[in-house]
Design an enzyme around this catalytic site. Structure first.
Site, PDB file in Angstrom:
ATOM      1  N   GLU A 130      -1.933   8.813   8.351  1.00  0.00           N
ATOM      2  CA  GLU A 130      -0.489   8.504   8.360  1.00  0.00           C
ATOM      3  C   GLU A 130       0.204   9.143   9.562  1.00  0.00           C
ATOM      4  OE1 GLU A 130       1.593   6.584   6.261  1.00  0.00           O
ATOM      5  OE2 GLU A 130      -0.317   5.791   5.546  1.00  0.00           O
TER       6      GLU A 130
ATOM      7  N   ASP B  14       0.881  -1.178   0.000  1.00  0.00           N
ATOM      8  CA  ASP B  14       0.000   0.000   0.000  1.00  0.00           C
ATOM      9  C   ASP B  14       0.916   1.224   0.000  1.00  0.00           C
ATOM     10  OD1 ASP B  14      -2.418   1.547   0.308  1.00  0.00           O
ATOM     11  OD2 ASP B  14      -1.919   1.813   2.416  1.00  0.00           O
ATOM     12  N   SER B  15       0.310   2.385  -0.204  1.00  0.00           N
ATOM     13  CA  SER B  15       1.101   3.619  -0.091  1.00  0.00           C
ATOM     14  C   SER B  15       1.551   3.860   1.355  1.00  0.00           C
ATOM     15  CB  SER B  15       0.254   4.802  -0.559  1.00  0.00           C
ATOM     16  OG  SER B  15      -0.920   4.886   0.237  1.00  0.00           O
TER      17      SER B  15
ATOM     18  N   CYS C 276      -4.461  -1.646  -1.845  1.00  0.00           N
ATOM     19  CA  CYS C 276      -4.606  -0.211  -2.066  1.00  0.00           C
ATOM     20  C   CYS C 276      -5.553  -0.033  -3.252  1.00  0.00           C
ATOM     21  CB  CYS C 276      -3.223   0.360  -2.388  1.00  0.00           C
ATOM     22  SG  CYS C 276      -3.222   2.094  -2.845  1.00  0.00           S
ATOM     23  N   ASN C 277      -6.677   0.622  -3.019  1.00  0.00           N
ATOM     24  CA  ASN C 277      -7.630   0.813  -4.122  1.00  0.00           C
ATOM     25  C   ASN C 277      -7.035   1.670  -5.232  1.00  0.00           C
ATOM     26  OD1 ASN C 277      -9.378   0.324  -1.608  1.00  0.00           O
ATOM     27  ND2 ASN C 277     -10.802   0.049  -3.309  1.00  0.00           N
ATOM     28  N   THR C 278      -6.248   2.672  -4.824  1.00  0.00           N
ATOM     29  CA  THR C 278      -5.680   3.600  -5.797  1.00  0.00           C
ATOM     30  C   THR C 278      -4.711   2.860  -6.733  1.00  0.00           C
ATOM     31  OG1 THR C 278      -5.831   5.281  -4.080  1.00  0.00           O
ATOM     32  CG2 THR C 278      -4.497   5.815  -5.996  1.00  0.00           C
TER      33      THR C 278
ATOM     34  N   CYS D 158     -11.140   2.953   0.040  1.00  0.00           N
ATOM     35  CA  CYS D 158      -9.719   3.253   0.281  1.00  0.00           C
ATOM     36  C   CYS D 158      -9.343   2.474   1.525  1.00  0.00           C
ATOM     37  CB  CYS D 158      -9.528   4.748   0.508  1.00  0.00           C
ATOM     38  SG  CYS D 158      -7.875   5.181   1.119  1.00  0.00           S
ATOM     39  N   THR D 159      -8.235   1.723   1.453  1.00  0.00           N
ATOM     40  CA  THR D 159      -7.912   0.824   2.567  1.00  0.00           C
ATOM     41  C   THR D 159      -7.486   1.578   3.832  1.00  0.00           C
ATOM     42  OG1 THR D 159      -5.697   0.563   1.635  1.00  0.00           O
ATOM     43  CG2 THR D 159      -7.322  -1.146   1.112  1.00  0.00           C
ATOM     44  N   HIS D 160      -7.207   2.867   3.716  1.00  0.00           N
ATOM     45  CA  HIS D 160      -6.916   3.642   4.922  1.00  0.00           C
ATOM     46  C   HIS D 160      -8.174   3.863   5.787  1.00  0.00           C
ATOM     47  CE1 HIS D 160      -2.999   4.742   3.231  1.00  0.00           C
ATOM     48  NE2 HIS D 160      -2.701   5.334   4.375  1.00  0.00           N
TER      49      HIS D 160
HETATM   50  N1  DGL Z   1      -4.766   3.190   0.851  1.00  0.00           N
HETATM   51  C1  DGL Z   1      -4.921   3.692  -0.435  1.00  0.00           C
HETATM   52  C2  DGL Z   1      -6.174   3.308  -1.148  1.00  0.00           C
HETATM   53  O1  DGL Z   1      -6.724   2.298  -0.831  1.00  0.00           O
HETATM   54  C3  DGL Z   1      -4.174   4.886  -0.907  1.00  0.00           C
HETATM   55  C4  DGL Z   1      -4.376   6.175  -0.225  1.00  0.00           C
HETATM   56  C5  DGL Z   1      -3.425   7.197  -0.767  1.00  0.00           C
HETATM   57  O2  DGL Z   1      -2.211   6.959  -0.702  1.00  0.00           O
HETATM   58  O3  DGL Z   1      -3.894   8.233  -1.251  1.00  0.00           O
HETATM   59  O4  DGL Z   1      -6.620   3.962  -2.044  1.00  0.00           O
END
Ligand code: DGL
Length: 272
Positions: free
Chosen positions: A152, A10-11, A73-75, A184-186
């Site tokens: 974060e 993930d990011s 990570c969805n992105t 978004c996984t966050h």
């Molecule tokens: N966790 C991420 C997602 O699922 C990325 C969030 C990001 O870095 O902008 O999209």
């Protein structure tokens, strides 16, 4: 024979919400978790750049003996999953897609909001889930600017995080939205705040358990599942601060692992 670990990336901290479910459902699997915290957030970046990061991270994880990759990570899934499958045809990938299908089933008002980063709505993946699963529903795209960076920084329930969420969610309530998709996984780590803002009537769809089930099925299909009773190891690799990553993993999902430093050298990602 040791067939390696599952690579998860993930990011940043978002993939920990997936890791939590993997640990519940697949406790014998060793995990290499990579957080690209030198580049977080991914959401506002161009898809082309996210694809380059994702390709190099995949190479890096395969070089560390990863047997399968979860793009947690969805992105990155929106920008790169199709490309990764083509570029690494022998590697099983598990990716994220917005959980519009269960949302369409759960919604009474037919109004569903997908909470995600701007890059997640771009490209074919998002369009295809909406087309396949939510033809008769109204899908609202809602970004939450600033939220990933606050998470974060470990700000999970402060006033600033509450305000950022409230600005994004309040208009949805006024618009009769009754189902929220965490795209978004966050975002699963701030569900308590989301619930506080939207109240008990609004359903929140978190895809993490389904991703872990899909991982189990994929490993079985490829004959890659770790035998029961095997001691699993967890490694937390960051391109910024692995000690901070490991301590957040302890705080957020109560998992302990070995911190390891990686660094970007131009386009190459290497263990330090
Ligand atoms: N966790 C991420 C997602 O699922 C990325 C969030 C990001 O870095 O902008 O999209």
């Amino acid at each position: 024979m040791d067939k390696g670990a599952i690579g998860v990336f993930d990011s940043g901290l978002g993939g920990l919400s997936i890791l939590r479910e993997i640990r519940k459902q697949l406790p014998h699997e060793s995990i290499l978790y990579f957080a690209d915290q030198a580049h977080v957030p991914y959401g506002p970046r161009p898809s082309e750049q996210i694809r380059l990061f994702s390709e190099e991270i995949t190479r890096f994880l395969l070089a560390q003996n990863a047997k399968a990759i979860i793009v947690a990570c969805n992105t990155a899934s929106a920008a790169a999953l199709k490309y990764l499958r083509k570029t690494f045809p022998n590697t099983p990938f598990i990716g994220m897609e917005p959980a519009v299908k269960p949302a369409a089933k759960a919604s009474h008002s037919g109004k569903i909001a997908v909470l995600a980063t701007p890059a997640t709505y771009q490209g074919a993946l998002f369009a295809s889930v909406v087309e396949r699963f939510a033809k008769d529903a109204e899908i609202i795209q809602q970004t939450i600017p600033g939220l990933v960076s606050l998470i974060e920084m470990g700000n999970l329930n402060g006033k600033e995080t509450y305000d950022v969420l409230s600005r994004a969610l309040t208009p949805l309530l006024e618009d009769d939205v009754d189902t929220l998709v965490l795209g978004c996984t966050h975002y699963p780590v701030v569900v308590p705040l989301i619930e506080q803002i939207v109240g008990p009537e609004v359903k929140i769809i978190d895809p993490s358990p389904a991703i872990a089930r899909q991982t189990a099925r994929t490993l079985d299909r490829y004959g890659l599942a770790a035998p029961a009773g095997k001691d699993a190891t967890l490694t937390f690799i960051s391109s910024a601060d692995p000690d901070q990553l490991a301590s957040m993993a302890k705080q957020l999902i109560n998992e302990t692992g070995i911190p390891q430093q990686a660094g970007w050298h131009g386009h190459r990602l290497e263990l330090e």
